[in-house]
Write a protein that holds these residues in place. Sequence first.
Motif, PDB file in Angstrom:
ATOM      1  N   THR A   1       0.837  -1.211   0.000  1.00  8.35           N
ATOM      2  CA  THR A   1       0.000   0.000   0.000  1.00  8.35           C
ATOM      3  C   THR A   1       0.867   1.255   0.000  1.00  8.35           C
ATOM      4  O   THR A   1       0.603   2.213  -0.740  1.00  8.35           O
ATOM      5  CB  THR A   1      -0.930   0.004   1.219  1.00  8.35           C
ATOM      6  OG1 THR A   1      -1.832  -1.107   1.125  1.00  8.35           O
ATOM      7  CG2 THR A   1      -1.738   1.293   1.283  1.00  8.35           C
ATOM      8  N   ILE A   2       1.904   1.249   0.825  1.00 11.72           N
ATOM      9  CA  ILE A   2       2.826   2.390   0.880  1.00 11.72           C
ATOM     10  C   ILE A   2       3.531   2.552  -0.463  1.00 11.72           C
ATOM     11  O   ILE A   2       3.670   3.680  -0.972  1.00 11.72           O
ATOM     12  CB  ILE A   2       3.843   2.193   2.021  1.00 11.72           C
ATOM     13  CG1 ILE A   2       3.130   2.213   3.366  1.00 11.72           C
ATOM     14  CG2 ILE A   2       4.928   3.276   1.970  1.00 11.72           C
ATOM     15  CD1 ILE A   2       3.972   1.729   4.528  1.00 11.72           C
TER      16      ILE A   2
ATOM     17  N   GLY B   1     -11.835  -2.981   0.208  1.00 12.17           N
ATOM     18  CA  GLY B   1     -12.272  -2.621  -1.140  1.00 12.17           C
ATOM     19  C   GLY B   1     -12.484  -1.135  -1.356  1.00 12.17           C
ATOM     20  O   GLY B   1     -12.616  -0.688  -2.500  1.00 12.17           O
ATOM     21  N   GLN B   2     -12.525  -0.357  -0.287  1.00 14.49           N
ATOM     22  CA  GLN B   2     -12.673   1.082  -0.452  1.00 14.49           C
ATOM     23  C   GLN B   2     -11.339   1.708  -0.852  1.00 14.49           C
ATOM     24  O   GLN B   2     -10.273   1.173  -0.566  1.00 14.49           O
ATOM     25  CB  GLN B   2     -13.155   1.716   0.860  1.00 14.49           C
ATOM     26  CG  GLN B   2     -14.511   1.235   1.338  1.00 14.49           C
ATOM     27  CD  GLN B   2     -14.967   1.985   2.577  1.00 14.49           C
ATOM     28  OE1 GLN B   2     -15.243   3.182   2.513  1.00 14.49           O
ATOM     29  NE2 GLN B   2     -15.063   1.290   3.702  1.00 14.49           N
ATOM     30  N   ASP B   3     -11.420   2.849  -1.525  1.00 16.06           N
ATOM     31  CA  ASP B   3     -10.213   3.577  -1.902  1.00 16.06           C
ATOM     32  C   ASP B   3      -9.503   4.017  -0.631  1.00 16.06           C
ATOM     33  O   ASP B   3     -10.053   4.773   0.171  1.00 16.06           O
ATOM     34  CB  ASP B   3     -10.590   4.802  -2.748  1.00 16.06           C
ATOM     35  CG  ASP B   3      -9.372   5.540  -3.289  1.00 16.06           C
ATOM     36  OD1 ASP B   3      -8.245   5.295  -2.808  1.00 16.06           O
ATOM     37  OD2 ASP B   3      -9.548   6.383  -4.196  1.00 16.06           O
ATOM     38  N   ILE B   4      -8.256   3.551  -0.449  1.00 12.34           N
ATOM     39  CA  ILE B   4      -7.555   3.846   0.798  1.00 12.34           C
ATOM     40  C   ILE B   4      -7.264   5.329   0.958  1.00 12.34           C
ATOM     41  O   ILE B   4      -7.148   5.839   2.065  1.00 12.34           O
ATOM     42  CB  ILE B   4      -6.254   3.018   0.899  1.00 12.34           C
ATOM     43  CG1 ILE B   4      -5.733   3.067   2.337  1.00 12.34           C
ATOM     44  CG2 ILE B   4      -5.201   3.522  -0.107  1.00 12.34           C
ATOM     45  CD1 ILE B   4      -4.768   1.995   2.686  1.00 12.34           C
ATOM     46  N   ARG B   5      -7.184   6.057  -0.133  1.00 11.35           N
ATOM     47  CA  ARG B   5      -6.893   7.484  -0.049  1.00 11.35           C
ATOM     48  C   ARG B   5      -8.048   8.272   0.564  1.00 11.35           C
ATOM     49  O   ARG B   5      -7.851   9.373   1.090  1.00 11.35           O
ATOM     50  CB  ARG B   5      -6.545   8.028  -1.431  1.00 11.35           C
ATOM     51  CG  ARG B   5      -5.228   7.495  -1.989  1.00 11.35           C
ATOM     52  CD  ARG B   5      -5.069   7.822  -3.445  1.00 11.35           C
ATOM     53  NE  ARG B   5      -6.078   7.157  -4.261  1.00 11.35           N
ATOM     54  CZ  ARG B   5      -6.147   7.235  -5.584  1.00 11.35           C
ATOM     55  NH1 ARG B   5      -5.266   7.972  -6.241  1.00 11.35           N
ATOM     56  NH2 ARG B   5      -7.098   6.596  -6.246  1.00 11.35           N
TER      57      ARG B   5
ATOM     58  N   PRO C   1     -12.663   6.033   5.316  1.00 16.75           N
ATOM     59  CA  PRO C   1     -13.152   6.730   6.524  1.00 16.75           C
ATOM     60  C   PRO C   1     -12.274   6.510   7.749  1.00 16.75           C
ATOM     61  O   PRO C   1     -12.236   7.368   8.644  1.00 16.75           O
ATOM     62  CB  PRO C   1     -14.562   6.161   6.725  1.00 16.75           C
ATOM     63  CG  PRO C   1     -14.606   4.901   5.911  1.00 16.75           C
ATOM     64  CD  PRO C   1     -13.687   5.109   4.758  1.00 16.75           C
ATOM     65  N   LYS C   2     -11.553   5.413   7.809  1.00 21.26           N
ATOM     66  CA  LYS C   2     -10.702   5.141   8.961  1.00 21.26           C
ATOM     67  C   LYS C   2      -9.403   5.948   8.945  1.00 21.26           C
ATOM     68  O   LYS C   2      -8.615   5.871   9.892  1.00 21.26           O
ATOM     69  CB  LYS C   2     -10.395   3.647   9.064  1.00 21.26           C
ATOM     70  CG  LYS C   2     -11.520   2.832   9.676  1.00 21.26           C
ATOM     71  CD  LYS C   2     -11.796   3.283  11.118  1.00 21.26           C
ATOM     72  CE  LYS C   2     -12.927   2.496  11.754  1.00 21.26           C
ATOM     73  NZ  LYS C   2     -13.204   2.974  13.139  1.00 21.26           N
ATOM     74  N   ASN C   3      -9.169   6.710   7.877  1.00 23.48           N
ATOM     75  CA  ASN C   3      -7.978   7.564   7.860  1.00 23.48           C
ATOM     76  C   ASN C   3      -8.051   8.663   8.920  1.00 23.48           C
ATOM     77  O   ASN C   3      -7.026   9.184   9.345  1.00 23.48           O
ATOM     78  CB  ASN C   3      -7.792   8.205   6.478  1.00 23.48           C
ATOM     79  CG  ASN C   3      -7.350   7.204   5.434  1.00 23.48           C
ATOM     80  OD1 ASN C   3      -6.902   6.106   5.756  1.00 23.48           O
ATOM     81  ND2 ASN C   3      -7.474   7.577   4.167  1.00 23.48           N
ATOM     82  N   ILE C   4      -9.264   9.009   9.330  1.00 22.58           N
ATOM     83  CA  ILE C   4      -9.413  10.058  10.349  1.00 22.58           C
ATOM     84  C   ILE C   4      -9.794   9.482  11.713  1.00 22.58           C
ATOM     85  O   ILE C   4      -9.920  10.227  12.681  1.00 22.58           O
ATOM     86  CB  ILE C   4     -10.454  11.119   9.922  1.00 22.58           C
ATOM     87  CG1 ILE C   4     -11.807  10.479   9.624  1.00 22.58           C
ATOM     88  CG2 ILE C   4      -9.957  11.896   8.714  1.00 22.58           C
ATOM     89  CD1 ILE C   4     -12.902  11.488   9.356  1.00 22.58           C
ATOM     90  N   ALA C   5      -9.956   8.171  11.793  1.00 26.19           N
ATOM     91  CA  ALA C   5     -10.211   7.504  13.076  1.00 26.19           C
ATOM     92  C   ALA C   5      -9.556   6.128  13.015  1.00 26.19           C
ATOM     93  O   ALA C   5     -10.238   5.102  13.043  1.00 26.19           O
ATOM     94  CB  ALA C   5     -11.700   7.396  13.339  1.00 26.19           C
ATOM     95  N   PRO C   6      -8.223   6.085  12.934  1.00 31.51           N
ATOM     96  CA  PRO C   6      -7.525   4.842  12.601  1.00 31.51           C
ATOM     97  C   PRO C   6      -7.458   3.813  13.723  1.00 31.51           C
ATOM     98  O   PRO C   6      -7.568   4.135  14.908  1.00 31.51           O
ATOM     99  CB  PRO C   6      -6.116   5.331  12.237  1.00 31.51           C
ATOM    100  CG  PRO C   6      -5.956   6.604  12.966  1.00 31.51           C
ATOM    101  CD  PRO C   6      -7.309   7.226  13.041  1.00 31.51           C
TER     102      PRO C   6
END
Length: 522
Positions: free
Chosen positions: A115-116, A171-175, A178-183
């Motif tokens: 992913t990175i 399956g969601q776009d990682i960019r 929603p968990k990017n702001i509540a990881p």
Amino acid sequence: MKRASIVTLFLLFCCGLCPPQSTTAAPNELTVIMKSPPMHLNSALTSSTQSIQIATQIFASPLRYDLNWTPHPYLASSWEFSEDKKSLTLHLVPEATFHDGKPVTSEDVAFSILTIKQNHPFKTMFAPVTAVDTPDPHTAVIRLSHPHPAILLCLSPPLCPVLPKHVYGDGQDIRTHPKNIAPIGSGPFRFVEMKAGEYAILEKNPTFFLKNRPVLDKVIFKFIKDPSSRMMAMSQGEAQLFPLMENTRNIARLKKEAHLAVTNRGYEGIGGHTWLEFNLRKKELSDIRVRKAINHAINRGFIIEKLHNNLSSSSTGPLTPQSPFYEPEVESYPYDLKKAQALLDEAGCKPGKDGVRFSLTLDFEPGLPEQQKMVAEYLKSQLRRVGIDVQLRSSPDWASWAERVSNWNHDMTLAIMFSWGDPVIGTHRSYISGNIRKGVAYSNMSGYHNARVDELLSQAAQEMDPVRRKELYGEFQKIVVADAPMAYLNLIPFNTVYDKRVQNVFTSIWGPLSPMDTVYMK
């Protein structure tokens, strides 16, 4: 490295860092000041220090580093290279779990690295990675197209958060996940809440895989944009830690506070410095004599003494002195106006009746005025003394500046660059001719091209012998400083101001971009 129990390795790493058990009943909290809020908290997608400071508390990584550039176990209890150095095997600790209770496995490590590689702006980090095999839940084998001497550093906290595949691989776009702001991570602290533009709250992870860590119960990150309010928060004890502080006047002021201490340790990996970058597509700047003349017209001592209160130091080339590959014996450009004028005469740039030889625009990054705007104003007046008329161009925000200079719509620009630990990660991008990419900031924006430099950096990116690697980078630094696609100005005087009750600040080359599991309040 021989395989060892995580308990033994933990004790070795912790030696001297473990705090006494707290006897106070008061809440064991730490409030950290940040100048601006992060866009999100998924550091697999960004090099933003705002995101990384918080993300490294939430996510664990395979390895971590001390102040001596030595790697230590973290999620990986041990590791070893294959004989041909084209694969690296990580042995993961079996005790690690994510904050939702799911175990950390090799599948998560493989998912995270790939992913990175696909999404992070530092493409060179994992460019040689061809695959990550997962023969069992606690073994990850990183396959490489060629030996990659920077791979261990790439697996450390600021650069390699281990994400839960069961969360981010849905399956969601990682960019835009929603968990990017509540990881959810496996690091020492769990996400509690983030209020836009105000604060982020983390709490102690009670199931953290390293025994007796973290020590703090809660970490609060306060986003304070106003400089005076930041100073007041530290002065009045509303916050106990202010990292990445570069304003020398404010540093000097807070040094006088009896309850506060200041340190510049912990920024060795970040390696920040300021330079004046030339657009070599500009007719006058394509002449090396003009670039050398501008170098000689700059009094770096004035910048350091008068603008930075003697808290910064001179930058001599593409690597900072803290780098293991730093080469001090490069061409120097002492302040000499007569030599600058002679070089400009030799280049055919004769002054007109008004004394002006030619005009150039100078852009600078918004923010950090001591490192940018004030230096730009000084350069304008200084270059006028040798007949170069400089027009300053400010930008309302970083994105506007980046759009202009990355599309080469400039003559010169001041820029702040980080080395990010290994030259492969943070330095190559500014000098490799194959990295001249329009529209990409910090990607050889000068248009510099030297075949020997390309060759040296290609060899250094694959050389596993540190002695030979240092030789390659030594030659690279000498060539680049002599070619002068940039005028190197000063190292950024990053400091951390902290309450004297705060202990173990900081114990890694990554400083504030590393986990704070050993930090405690005395």
